[in-house]
Design a protein around this motif. Structure first.
Motif: not given
Length: 124
Positions: A7, A11, A52, A55
């Protein structure tokens, strides 16, 4: 924090921050570390940390106050939904892993019950 699996790192940073929130290590309304500080702690690129955090803002888990930083939402609906989503992910992952070794959902549930009973008896 050690990054793993395939990943994207941003994330994994998001997951780390979400877990800190769910464990209340970072409480609702509390300020989150600055990008550079968090990047140093996680030994990663500040741009990755920034992505990050952006988001998490987009998801309304964090919010910004210009000149002051980013903070954890105090919206209980968002936090409850986040916890519910993570709970469902864990259960789904568990059931999938049990299916991968040939156990049905009912058998997987019985294994949890058996585990709890054994653990309870060990504490007596």
């Amino acid at each position: 924090m050690i990054f793993s699996d395939g990943r994207p790192i941003y994330s994994q940073i998001m997951e780390f921050i979400i877990q800190e929130i769910l464990l209340e290590k970072i409480k609702p309304g509390e300020k989150v570390m600055a990008v550079r500080e968090l990047a140093m702690e996680l030994s990663t690129n500040p741009n990755t940390v920034q992505r990050a955090l952006q988001e998490l803002e987009r998801l309304e888990i964090l919010y910004s106050i210009r000149g002051r930083g980013r903070f954890v939402t105090d919206n209980q609906q968002i936090l409850t939904a986040l916890k519910e989503e993570k709970k469902n992910e864990v259960v789904k992952d568990y059931l999938q892993k049990m299916a991968n070794i040939g156990l049905s959902t009912d058998e997987a549930i019985r294994e949890i019950q058996r585990f709890i009973e054994v653990k309870h008896n060990d504490n007596d």
